[in-house]
Structures are given as C-alpha cells and as structure tokens.
Design a protein around this motif. Structure first.
Motif, short mmCIF file in Angstrom:
data_model
loop_
_atom_site.label_atom_id
_atom_site.label_comp_id
_atom_site.label_asym_id
_atom_site.label_seq_id
_atom_site.Cartn_x
_atom_site.Cartn_y
_atom_site.Cartn_z
N THR A 198 0.80 -1.27 -0.02
CA THR A 198 0.15 -0.05 -0.22
C THR A 198 0.97 1.24 0.08
O THR A 198 2.01 1.08 -0.04
CB THR A 198 -0.94 0.02 1.13
OG1 THR A 198 0.17 -0.01 2.39
CG2 THR A 198 -1.87 -1.28 1.52
N GLN A 199 0.16 2.39 0.21
CA GLN A 199 1.14 3.58 0.05
C GLN A 199 1.93 3.95 -0.89
O GLN A 199 1.44 4.04 -1.96
CB GLN A 199 1.78 3.98 1.41
CG GLN A 199 0.75 3.81 2.82
CD GLN A 199 1.80 3.82 4.08
OE1 GLN A 199 2.80 4.76 4.05
NE2 GLN A 199 1.35 3.30 5.01
N GLN A 200 3.12 3.78 -0.82
CA GLN A 200 3.97 3.73 -2.05
C GLN A 200 4.00 2.63 -3.27
O GLN A 200 4.29 3.08 -4.24
CB GLN A 200 5.62 3.88 -1.55
CG GLN A 200 5.80 5.07 -0.70
CD GLN A 200 5.40 6.36 -1.30
OE1 GLN A 200 5.84 6.59 -2.29
NE2 GLN A 200 5.17 7.38 -0.44
N PRO B 11 14.90 -12.95 -0.71
CA PRO B 11 14.08 -12.24 -1.33
C PRO B 11 12.91 -12.17 -0.69
O PRO B 11 12.24 -13.04 0.11
CB PRO B 11 14.03 -12.43 -2.87
CG PRO B 11 14.30 -13.93 -2.86
CD PRO B 11 15.07 -14.03 -1.51
N VAL B 12 12.27 -10.89 -0.73
CA VAL B 12 10.45 -10.93 -0.20
C VAL B 12 9.87 -10.38 -1.36
O VAL B 12 10.29 -9.48 -2.21
CB VAL B 12 10.45 -9.95 1.06
CG1 VAL B 12 10.92 -8.35 0.62
CG2 VAL B 12 9.19 -9.89 1.64
N SER B 13 8.55 -10.65 -1.54
CA SER B 13 7.81 -10.31 -2.57
C SER B 13 6.34 -9.90 -2.26
O SER B 13 5.95 -10.31 -1.17
CB SER B 13 7.80 -11.52 -3.81
OG SER B 13 6.97 -12.50 -3.41
N GLY B 14 5.77 -9.30 -3.02
CA GLY B 14 4.27 -8.85 -2.68
C GLY B 14 3.74 -8.20 -4.03
O GLY B 14 4.32 -8.01 -4.86
N ILE B 15 2.41 -7.87 -3.80
CA ILE B 15 1.57 -7.04 -4.85
C ILE B 15 1.47 -5.59 -4.53
O ILE B 15 1.02 -5.49 -3.63
CB ILE B 15 0.44 -7.95 -5.10
CG1 ILE B 15 0.59 -9.34 -5.69
CG2 ILE B 15 -0.38 -7.03 -6.27
CD1 ILE B 15 -0.85 -10.14 -5.86
N ALA B 16 1.83 -4.77 -5.38
CA ALA B 16 1.75 -3.48 -5.17
C ALA B 16 0.28 -2.95 -5.62
O ALA B 16 -0.38 -3.11 -6.63
CB ALA B 16 2.62 -2.67 -6.21
N HIS B 17 -0.41 -2.09 -4.52
CA HIS B 17 -1.49 -1.44 -4.80
C HIS B 17 -1.26 -0.11 -4.24
O HIS B 17 -1.89 0.24 -3.22
CB HIS B 17 -2.39 -2.18 -4.13
CG HIS B 17 -3.06 -3.48 -4.55
ND1 HIS B 17 -3.76 -3.66 -5.65
CD2 HIS B 17 -2.86 -4.80 -3.90
CE1 HIS B 17 -3.78 -5.01 -5.91
NE2 HIS B 17 -3.34 -5.68 -4.94
N PRO B 18 -0.64 0.66 -5.06
CA PRO B 18 -0.42 2.05 -4.24
C PRO B 18 -1.62 2.99 -4.01
O PRO B 18 -2.54 2.70 -5.06
CB PRO B 18 0.43 2.63 -5.61
CG PRO B 18 0.81 1.63 -6.65
CD PRO B 18 -0.28 0.68 -6.48
N THR B 19 -1.37 3.68 -2.92
CA THR B 19 -2.46 4.35 -2.63
C THR B 19 -2.08 5.87 -2.30
O THR B 19 -2.72 6.89 -1.91
CB THR B 19 -2.90 4.02 -1.20
OG1 THR B 19 -2.19 3.86 -0.41
CG2 THR B 19 -3.74 2.76 -1.46
N GLY B 20 -0.71 6.28 -2.68
CA GLY B 20 -0.20 7.44 -2.51
C GLY B 20 -0.23 8.53 -3.53
O GLY B 20 -1.25 8.46 -4.19
N ALA B 21 0.61 9.52 -3.86
CA ALA B 21 0.36 10.57 -4.81
C ALA B 21 0.39 9.69 -6.35
O ALA B 21 0.84 8.53 -6.39
CB ALA B 21 1.53 11.28 -4.94
N LEU B 22 -0.18 10.46 -6.99
CA LEU B 22 -0.19 10.08 -8.62
C LEU B 22 1.29 9.85 -8.99
O LEU B 22 2.04 10.39 -8.81
CB LEU B 22 -0.95 10.96 -9.57
CG LEU B 22 -2.36 11.14 -9.22
CD1 LEU B 22 -3.05 12.32 -9.77
CD2 LEU B 22 -3.23 9.89 -9.35
#
Length: 245
Positions: free
Chosen positions: A97-99, A175-186
């Motif tokens: 989330t966020q970035q 390594p660590v992994s995850g799925i991005a769902h940005p909620t910050g600035a455009l």
C-alpha cells in the motif's frame, strides 16, 4: 591542504586558559601517502577502514589525554585488526500500500547503509535484478516512481537487501515479494522537453470565486487559468469606470 594549514595557524589565537582549543591531526594519524594509489588505513584512499577507524579514535584520544588531561591514558592503537564481517538483513516485510512497494527490516549492527535490488515478477519469471540507486540509508526502502515510473498497480515485485559499511558488504538477504496497490500520490510522467519527472495532476474543480467565471483548478495549470480569468474581469471592470467630469 591550505585550509588545514590555516586552521592549524589560527587555533593558537583562539586558545585560552578557560577555553582551551587544540587540534587532532587526523592526516598524520591515518599515515596515508598522498602520492600513493592505496593506503593501509583507508579502503578507497579516503574513507577509513577498520584500522583507520582505530587510528582516528587514537588521534582524538591522545589529544584529549595529553593536552586536556582527560582520562587515565590514551587509547592504544593496535598494529592491525581482523577483517570485519556484517550480518545479512533478515525478516524483510513487504507493504504493497501507500508507495506501492515498501520493504522494511530490522537494523543491522554496524551497517552504514543498505544496497537494494528489485525486479518485477508478475509473470512468474526470473528477470534480472535492478540495482536501486540510491540505496537505503536506513532500514526502509520504497520503490521510487521518480526514477522508475513504477510500481504498477496489481503487479508483483521482489526485493532483496544487503548491509553495507564502506567496502564491506554482507551476503544478499532472502528476497521478499508482494503485490503493489499504491494509494499515495499519482505517478510521475516525463513532460515533453523537460529532463525531469514531474507529477501529473488532474484538474480538480474548487469552489467558484465571486465575480470569476469558471472554477479554480488545482495545480500550476489551474493557477494560470485562474489568473487569466481574474485579469480579464479586472480589465472589463476598469473599462466600465466612468471618467470624472
């Protein structure tokens, strides 16, 4: 260097009995030859290695004890020190989330910073790692959109980290992994004719201003639009003012 000689010459004039001022000569303590390509106390010819750190500490210790009477004895500097090792970062945490891609981990003792590598693995493949430049000064790293125009929403990313202290590097972490769902600035986009990335903002209508046709748009373009509308109205008002007499 001229600045160092000037400092050494000026210090005696600043020294008083109630406020003593003395100099610790780090150049002599390091013992580097300015004409040589390498130095036994610096890993890159400038920054101290483990032995150089001892010698710098010894220079301050000698001045504090011998000139200012601090402590019972000056630090004893060994002739050599064993090579240091650095622990590998562990327990990496991924936040999508966020970035969009934020990775944190516990601090590694003795680390001056961290090298970071990342890659997109949405399709399940194993693409080449991308070095993050700059790395991370603290135990947190964000995938910067201003440098990569990523992350993309819904894409999977993988990140690994290693501790760094001068030329000393730890092994890479798991390594660590995850799925991005940005909620910050455009996200940032490159504008034609400009060499830097700037945020792309949608016009957002604000409340109408009295006497101004249209709405105030947020952002630089909106400010220009508002000033143009306001300037047009003020011009019209000026023309309506009757001439005295």
């Amino acid at each position: 260097m001229p600045g160092n000689w000037a400092l050494a010459e000026a210090l005696p004039t600043w020294n008083t009995g109630t406020s003593p001022v003395v100099i610790a000569d780090l150049d002599i303590a390091m013992g580097c030859d300015s004409t040589a390509a390498t130095c036994a106390t610096a890993y890159d010819g400038l920054h101290p290695d483990p032995l150089g750190e001892y010698r710098l500490a010894g220079a301050f210790s000698s001045v504090l004890h011998e000139r200012l009477g601090v402590g019972s004895a000056a630090l004893t500097v060994p002739a050599g020190v064993p090579d240091r090792s650095s622990a590998t970062p562990t327990d990496l945490k991924f936040d999508g989330t966020q970035q969009g891609v934020t990775v944190t981990w516990p601090k590694v003792f003795g680390a001056h910073g961290y090298d970071v590598q990342w890659r997109e693995v949405t399709d399940g493949g194993t693409s080449d790692w991308t070095d993050s430049s700059p790395g991370a000064e603290a135990n947190r790293w964000d995938l910067g959109r201003q440098f990569t125009n990523q992350p993309y929403d819904g894409h999977r990313y993988e990140v690994r980290v290693r501790a760094a202290a001068g030329d000393l590097k730890s092994p890479w972490s798991d390594p660590v992994s995850g799925i991005a769902h940005p909620t910050g600035a455009l996200p940032h986009h490159r504008l034609p004719g400009l060499g830097t990335h700037r945020p792309c903002r949608r016009a957002h209508p604000g409340p109408p201003l009295p006497g101004v046709h249209g709405h105030l748009e947020r952002g630089r373009r909106g400010q220009t639009t508002h000033r143009r509308h306001r300037r047009t109205e003020l011009t019209a008002m000026t023309r309506k003012v009757p001439t005295p007499g």
